[in-house]
Design an enzyme around this catalytic site. Structure first.
Site, PDB file in Angstrom:
ATOM      1  N   ASP A 104      31.994  22.078 -18.037  1.00  0.00           N
ATOM      2  CA  ASP A 104      31.082  21.765 -19.139  1.00  0.00           C
ATOM      3  C   ASP A 104      30.219  20.571 -18.773  1.00  0.00           C
ATOM      4  OD1 ASP A 104      32.462  23.668 -20.574  1.00  0.00           O
ATOM      5  OD2 ASP A 104      33.741  22.198 -21.597  1.00  0.00           O
TER       6      ASP A 104
HETATM    7  N1  URA Z   1      37.910  23.645 -19.825  1.00  0.00           N
HETATM    8  C1  URA Z   1      36.995  23.065 -20.622  1.00  0.00           C
HETATM    9  O1  URA Z   1      37.158  23.032 -21.827  1.00  0.00           O
HETATM   10  N2  URA Z   1      35.924  22.526 -20.058  1.00  0.00           N
HETATM   11  C2  URA Z   1      35.699  22.501 -18.728  1.00  0.00           C
HETATM   12  O2  URA Z   1      34.685  21.969 -18.278  1.00  0.00           O
HETATM   13  C3  URA Z   1      36.663  23.102 -17.907  1.00  0.00           C
HETATM   14  C4  URA Z   1      37.754  23.670 -18.472  1.00  0.00           C
END
Ligand code: URA
Length: 231
Positions: A104
């Site tokens: 993310d």
């Molecule tokens: N899980 C998440 O919620 N975000 C990420 O970036 C990776 C795994």
């Protein structure tokens, strides 16, 4: 190590005979220094080779590890945000690299980039069960019940069922989470399903590959030993 003129001709720059002239005219640089001789030995994986100020196209497969900072998106193009490609050193921006899976925008940590579609597929296909390990700071305290719920396979708030995963409480508001899948916002949603909001998330490891001491925002080529560990 290979001869410079061989690498340049394989990259489609010109014939070996023409390259002699091109090099003589000082149009080729290796790691920022003007190349003097066609027979100069260069490392085709590691050396940065430019002709007329442009990086040569590489035929070889490249795998980079990046310590992704928060605030950049895991894509190759974005109309609004800085992408992980934008923060790579210039020679790596024109090699057709793309991120293997996603983190993310707000997540930090280990992200692999490659121009090898097969490797990307291998690492992201759920049946290959490559473990990804995250460190999270979150609200609340993870309990034994939460650990067992993760182990049993969580049901997220929207009804999505997750494969068994490991939750390791590290203290108040801190946990290590290991998952084998890569669903959208998976760790944040898993924690939310247990009433905990993730405040900070960092990926520490993919399979046996760890970030080591790579500083935030920096990248490096993976070593051949590390690549073997990915297979
Ligand atoms: N899980 C998440 O919620 N975000 C990420 O970036 C990776 C795994």
């Amino acid at each position: 190590m290979q001869r410079l003129d061989k690498i340049l001709s394989e990259a489609g720059i010109a014939s070996r005979r023409e390259l002699k002239q091109i090099i003589k005219k000082g149009r080729v640089t290796v790691n920022g220094i003007i190349a003097q001789a066609p027979e100069m030995k260069v490392d085709e994986e590691m050396d940065s080779i430019f002709v007329d100020g442009k990086p040569i196209a590489r035929t070889g497969k490249v795998v980079l590890m990046l310590h992704k900072p928060a605030g950049v998106v895991s894509s190759t193009k974005d109309p609004h945000d800085k992408t992980v490609l934008d923060i790579l050193p210039t020679p790596y921006r024109n090699m057709g690299l793309f991120p293997i899976g996603r983190l993310d925008k707000d997540t930090e940590g280990l992200l692999l980039l490659t121009n090898d579609g097969n490797l990307a597929h291998h690492l992201t296909a759920p049946r290959h069960h490559v473990a990804k390990i995250y460190y999270a700071k979150h609200t609340g305290v993870a309990t034994q019940e939460d650990v067992e719920a993760f182990q049993a396979g969580l049901c997220l708030r929207d009804g999505t069922v997750c494969q068994p995963a490991q939750l390791e409480p590290l203290g108040e508001g801190e946990s290590k989470i290991t998952i084998q899948e890569g669903k959208y916002h998976q760790v944040r949603r898993m924690m939310a399903s247990r009433g905990m909001t993730v405040l900070y998330l960092k990926r520490l490891q993919i399979g046996k590959i760890t970030l080591g001491d790579l500083p935030v925002g920096q990248c490096r080529r993976m070593t051949s030993q590390e690549l073997e560990q990915l297979e």
